[in-house]
Design a protein around this motif. Structure first.
Motif, PDB file in Angstrom:
ATOM      1  N   ILE A 218       0.845  -1.199   0.000  1.00  0.00           N
ATOM      2  CA  ILE A 218       0.000   0.000   0.000  1.00  0.00           C
ATOM      3  C   ILE A 218       0.877   1.244   0.000  1.00  0.00           C
ATOM      4  O   ILE A 218       1.614   1.512   0.951  1.00  0.00           O
ATOM      5  N   PHE A 219       0.816   1.998  -1.088  1.00  0.00           N
ATOM      6  CA  PHE A 219       1.597   3.225  -1.252  1.00  0.00           C
ATOM      7  C   PHE A 219       0.678   4.419  -1.097  1.00  0.00           C
ATOM      8  O   PHE A 219      -0.372   4.499  -1.743  1.00  0.00           O
ATOM      9  N   VAL A 220       1.050   5.356  -0.228  1.00  0.00           N
ATOM     10  CA  VAL A 220       0.271   6.576   0.019  1.00  0.00           C
ATOM     11  C   VAL A 220       1.183   7.760  -0.249  1.00  0.00           C
ATOM     12  O   VAL A 220       2.284   7.840   0.320  1.00  0.00           O
ATOM     13  N   ALA A 221       0.769   8.676  -1.118  1.00  0.00           N
ATOM     14  CA  ALA A 221       1.598   9.845  -1.444  1.00  0.00           C
ATOM     15  C   ALA A 221       0.713  11.027  -1.825  1.00  0.00           C
ATOM     16  O   ALA A 221      -0.395  10.850  -2.328  1.00  0.00           O
ATOM     17  N   VAL A 222       1.238  12.216  -1.600  1.00  0.00           N
ATOM     18  CA  VAL A 222       0.570  13.425  -2.089  1.00  0.00           C
ATOM     19  C   VAL A 222       0.823  13.463  -3.587  1.00  0.00           C
ATOM     20  O   VAL A 222       1.975  13.442  -4.035  1.00  0.00           O
ATOM     21  N   GLY A 223      -0.236  13.514  -4.372  1.00  0.00           N
ATOM     22  CA  GLY A 223      -0.135  13.437  -5.827  1.00  0.00           C
ATOM     23  C   GLY A 223       0.181  14.762  -6.486  1.00  0.00           C
ATOM     24  O   GLY A 223      -0.500  15.161  -7.427  1.00  0.00           O
ATOM     25  N   ILE A 224       1.222  15.435  -6.008  1.00  0.00           N
ATOM     26  CA  ILE A 224       1.627  16.725  -6.568  1.00  0.00           C
ATOM     27  C   ILE A 224       3.115  16.671  -6.878  1.00  0.00           C
ATOM     28  O   ILE A 224       3.927  16.354  -6.002  1.00  0.00           O
ATOM     29  N   CYS A 225       3.469  16.994  -8.111  1.00  0.00           N
ATOM     30  CA  CYS A 225       4.862  17.005  -8.539  1.00  0.00           C
ATOM     31  C   CYS A 225       5.646  18.022  -7.712  1.00  0.00           C
ATOM     32  O   CYS A 225       5.158  19.118  -7.432  1.00  0.00           O
ATOM     33  N   THR A 226       6.858  17.663  -7.326  1.00  0.00           N
ATOM     34  CA  THR A 226       7.681  18.547  -6.503  1.00  0.00           C
ATOM     35  C   THR A 226       8.381  19.627  -7.327  1.00  0.00           C
ATOM     36  O   THR A 226       9.143  20.415  -6.775  1.00  0.00           O
ATOM     37  N   HIS A 227       8.083  19.696  -8.608  1.00  0.00           N
ATOM     38  CA  HIS A 227       8.669  20.754  -9.435  1.00  0.00           C
ATOM     39  C   HIS A 227       7.819  22.012  -9.357  1.00  0.00           C
ATOM     40  O   HIS A 227       8.194  22.966  -8.696  1.00  0.00           O
ATOM     41  N   LEU A 228       6.650  22.003  -9.972  1.00  0.00           N
ATOM     42  CA  LEU A 228       5.801  23.199  -9.975  1.00  0.00           C
ATOM     43  C   LEU A 228       4.373  22.925  -9.516  1.00  0.00           C
ATOM     44  O   LEU A 228       3.500  23.759  -9.698  1.00  0.00           O
ATOM     45  N   GLY A 229       4.106  21.766  -8.943  1.00  0.00           N
ATOM     46  CA  GLY A 229       2.788  21.514  -8.367  1.00  0.00           C
ATOM     47  C   GLY A 229       1.752  20.929  -9.299  1.00  0.00           C
ATOM     48  O   GLY A 229       0.568  20.972  -8.993  1.00  0.00           O
ATOM     49  N   CYS A 230       2.160  20.398 -10.437  1.00  0.00           N
ATOM     50  CA  CYS A 230       1.202  19.711 -11.319  1.00  0.00           C
ATOM     51  C   CYS A 230       0.886  18.345 -10.716  1.00  0.00           C
ATOM     52  O   CYS A 230       1.540  17.901  -9.786  1.00  0.00           O
ATOM     53  N   SER A 231      -0.089  17.660 -11.264  1.00  0.00           N
ATOM     54  CA  SER A 231      -0.424  16.324 -10.771  1.00  0.00           C
ATOM     55  C   SER A 231       0.004  15.285 -11.801  1.00  0.00           C
ATOM     56  O   SER A 231      -0.542  15.232 -12.911  1.00  0.00           O
ATOM     57  N   PRO A 232       0.994  14.460 -11.472  1.00  0.00           N
ATOM     58  CA  PRO A 232       1.459  13.434 -12.410  1.00  0.00           C
ATOM     59  C   PRO A 232       0.383  12.401 -12.740  1.00  0.00           C
ATOM     60  O   PRO A 232      -0.583  12.226 -12.000  1.00  0.00           O
ATOM     61  N   THR A 233       0.602  11.707 -13.830  1.00  0.00           N
ATOM     62  CA  THR A 233      -0.296  10.666 -14.314  1.00  0.00           C
ATOM     63  C   THR A 233       0.239   9.302 -13.885  1.00  0.00           C
ATOM     64  O   THR A 233       1.440   9.040 -13.986  1.00  0.00           O
ATOM     65  N   PHE A 234      -0.649   8.450 -13.429  1.00  0.00           N
ATOM     66  CA  PHE A 234      -0.295   7.085 -13.024  1.00  0.00           C
ATOM     67  C   PHE A 234      -0.244   6.225 -14.278  1.00  0.00           C
ATOM     68  O   PHE A 234      -1.213   6.120 -15.025  1.00  0.00           O
TER      69      PHE A 234
END
Length: 196
Positions: A117-133
């Motif tokens: 079970i992986f839990v993460a904030v879904g926000i890129c650490t570059h500029l705050g976009c949301s990456p695609t799974f």
């Protein structure tokens, strides 16, 4: 001249009465002002921990929940996804999660409490976009890596533990929020049971 002591007593009484009434008025004025500094009920609720039912989360599936106005991913990683985590440390920027992007209990190869079970904030650490799974076709982004997260805004890439690959704009691994398992099928995101 005989009125002097009476005037002095009266003046003292009026002065102290005025001070008392002014103090009470100041207190009544200050209480709402000070209360306005406290967060509203809506603000408190926005930061409150979120319960997540993972009983129907299939292997390889990702669900999104919102915590503090941010998307949080919960992924049930397959055995293949877990096995793949040890194969590409040499191309990761922070393979051992040395940057403080996760609680201490998630500073491991899986970056999680339970490996699957992986839990993460879904926000890129570059500029705050949301990456695609990309559970099955991440190999188009990084050769030899089957699953991961791709940020289409500027091309940042993360593996299935949220670790960032070298040569991309994102400087850090994805953030792992505080969380705990209430039971086998329920997560509490935003509270790990430890004192802050």
């Amino acid at each position: 001249m005989s009125n002097a002591p009476a005037d002095s007593s009266r003046r003292r009484f009026l002065t102290w009465s005025t001070v008392a009434v002014g103090g009470i008025g100041a207190a009544f004025t200050a209480v709402p002002f000070i209360k306005s500094w406290n967060p509203s009920a809506k603000a408190k609720a926005a930061g409150a921990p979120v319960e997540v039912d993972i009983s129907k989360l299939e292997p390889g599936q990702l669900i999104r929940v919102e915590w503090r106005g941010k998307p949080v991913w919960v992924v049930n990683r397959t055995k293949a996804m877990l096995d793949g985590l040890a194969t590409h440390d040499t191309v990761l920027r922070d393979p051992h999660s040395e940057e403080p992007q996760q609680p201490d209990y998630a500073q491991n190869v899986h970056r999680s409490i339970k490996p699957e079970i992986f839990v993460a904030v879904g926000i890129c650490t570059h500029l705050g976009c949301s990456p695609t799974f990309l559970p099955d076709n991440f190999g188009e982004q990084v050769e030899g890596v089957t699953s991961g997260f791709f940020c289409p805004c500027h091309g940042s890439k993360f593996d299935m533990a949220g670790r960032v690959f070298q040569g991309v704009p994102a400087p850090l691994n994805l953030v792992i929020p505080p969380y705990q398992f209430i039971n086998d099928t329920t997560l509490l995101v935003g509270d790990d049971g430890k004192e802050a």
